[in-house]
Design a protein around this motif. Structure first.
Motif, mmCIF file in Angstrom:
data_model
loop_
_atom_site.group_PDB
_atom_site.id
_atom_site.type_symbol
_atom_site.label_atom_id
_atom_site.label_comp_id
_atom_site.label_asym_id
_atom_site.label_seq_id
_atom_site.Cartn_x
_atom_site.Cartn_y
_atom_site.Cartn_z
ATOM 1 N N ASP A 43 9.965 -12.113 -4.808
ATOM 2 C CA ASP A 43 11.386 -11.764 -4.806
ATOM 3 C C ASP A 43 11.763 -10.904 -3.598
ATOM 4 N N GLY A 44 11.058 -11.072 -2.505
ATOM 5 C CA GLY A 44 11.379 -10.327 -1.302
ATOM 6 C C GLY A 44 10.928 -8.884 -1.308
ATOM 7 N N LYS A 45 10.173 -8.479 -2.324
ATOM 8 C CA LYS A 45 9.709 -7.084 -2.416
ATOM 9 C C LYS A 45 8.413 -6.890 -1.635
ATOM 10 N N LEU A 46 8.167 -5.669 -1.245
ATOM 11 C CA LEU A 46 6.942 -5.329 -0.530
ATOM 12 C C LEU A 46 5.761 -5.401 -1.492
ATOM 13 N N ALA A 59 2.948 4.735 -5.652
ATOM 14 C CA ALA A 59 3.604 3.588 -5.020
ATOM 15 C C ALA A 59 4.873 3.185 -5.771
ATOM 16 N N GLU A 60 4.816 3.215 -7.094
ATOM 17 C CA GLU A 60 5.977 2.839 -7.902
ATOM 18 C C GLU A 60 7.091 3.869 -7.805
ATOM 19 N N VAL A 67 9.500 -2.457 -4.089
ATOM 20 C CA VAL A 67 8.083 -2.828 -4.075
ATOM 21 C C VAL A 67 7.682 -3.568 -5.348
ATOM 22 N N ALA A 68 6.642 -4.391 -5.218
ATOM 23 C CA ALA A 68 5.986 -5.032 -6.360
ATOM 24 C C ALA A 68 4.551 -4.535 -6.350
ATOM 25 N N VAL A 69 4.222 -3.661 -7.301
ATOM 26 C CA VAL A 69 2.923 -2.980 -7.300
ATOM 27 C C VAL A 69 1.995 -3.587 -8.347
#
Length: 337
Positions: A43-46, A59-60, A67-69
């Motif tokens: 979805d375009g997240k890092l 990170a979250e 972001v996608a962690v």
């Protein structure tokens, strides 16, 4: 002549539409390429891979919606014992950013070294690590038991096992954890400069919360009847040093190391001398040895969670809640004045 002009117009309109479509496609391709260049994941997240919960939490909290962690250590798994699967190795290599703590999980250290990921954050490099023995003493500031009342320093070498480079449990000191948070924030800014302002803002907010937690611990543990606590896993060396406490670990910083009979006898004598009321155990490692010592000495047991992972049995749903539960349990065990 008029008819010829109309025919030309009919031919030009589809050509113009085609040119526009080509331009849009090129723009979309450029945008996709830009997202990929900035580490765009689902979805375009890092795409960020964390080694275990304390790194995942940072990170979250800093990345939030950008972001996608994913974590290499599933909830309920003791992180020291983690083995990396081929699937996890592949996912690691596809990450835009990897956040880990070198020295805690040998399997992760090896996988990260082989991953080829450009943006790698080693939390151990963002703050100063110290070598603590099973009594929680900092070897960098004092000798093995020298000048520490009531401690002989004659611990078994197996009990004093520590990961190369020092005690890795830095997240249990809110001040050190804040230093790591700043480094993680800077890494996310570098990997995804489009959202750099948000990462800076989120980092500042998190550091502010950690500073407030540090104050809570400092004030809450300032006046206690005892300064000594016994814990199954000597993970609390930094916390003890920060707040002027004396940690006595049944095992060393490695929760799987077995205490010697001499160490168990020493702890029984120490409990009487230092007016220790409680033996702490944790949720992710075996509580057998801690409960055995408590039974032999007539002490109570309670939970002191090293916050290595959050499960249904954790005393809180995130880092801050579990740390505040730890504070309450320490206050109760040490006897808040």
């Amino acid at each position: 002549m008029k008819m010829d002009v109309m025919n030309v117009r009919r031919r030009l309109i589809p050509t113009a539409a085609l040119a526009g479509a080509v331009t849009l496609a090129a723009t979309a391709l450029t945008a996709c390429s830009g997202a990929a260049a900035s580490g765009g994941g689902k979805d375009g997240k890092l795409a960020v891979t964390a080694s275990f919960y304390p790194m995942q939490f940072l990170a979250e909290q800093i990345g939030k919606e950008h972001v996608a962690v994913t974590s290499l250590t599933e909830p309920g798994v003791e992180p020291h014992d983690l083995e990396i699967t081929p699937k996890q190795t592949g996912r690691l290599a596809e990450s835009a950013v990897v956040v880990y703590l070198k020295g805690l999980q040998p399997a992760v250290d090896k996988a990260v070294a082989q991953s080829g990921v450009k943006n790698v954050v080693d939390a151990a490099s963002l703050t100063e690590l110290e070598a603590h023995d099973s009594a929680g003493h900092d070897h960098g500031h004092q000798g093995e038991g020298e000048g520490v009342p009531g401690h002989s320093g004659e611990h078994d070498q197996a009990d004093d096992k520590s990961e190369a480079g020092g005690d890795p449990h830095i997240w249990l000191d809110p001040a050190k954890y804040a230093e790591v948070a700043k480094g993680v924030g800077a890494a996310l800014e570098k990997a995804d400069p489009v959202h750099a302002a948000d990462y800076r803002k989120n980092t500042d907010e998190l550091v502010g919360k950690l500073t407030a937690l540090d104050t809570e611990f400092n004030d809450g543990l300032k006046n206690t009847a005892s300064r000594t606590f016994i814990t199954a896993h000597a993970a609390f060396g930094y916390l003890a040093e920060r707040y002027g406490l004396d940690q006595e670990g049944i095992s060393g910083v490695d929760p799987e190391s077995e205490p010697s009979p001499a160490r168990m006898k020493e702890l029984q004598e120490l409990a009487k001398k230092e007016n220790v009321s409680t033996v702490f155990f944790e949720t992710l490692a075996s509580d057998k040895t801690a409960k055995s010592l408590a039974a032999d000495t007539g002490l109570k047991t309670d939970v002191l969670d090293p916050v290595e992972g959050i499960t249904d049995t954790s005393q809180g749903s995130d880092y801050f809640e579990v740390m505040r539960s730890n504070l309450k349990n320490l206050q109760k065990a040490l006897g808040t004045k």
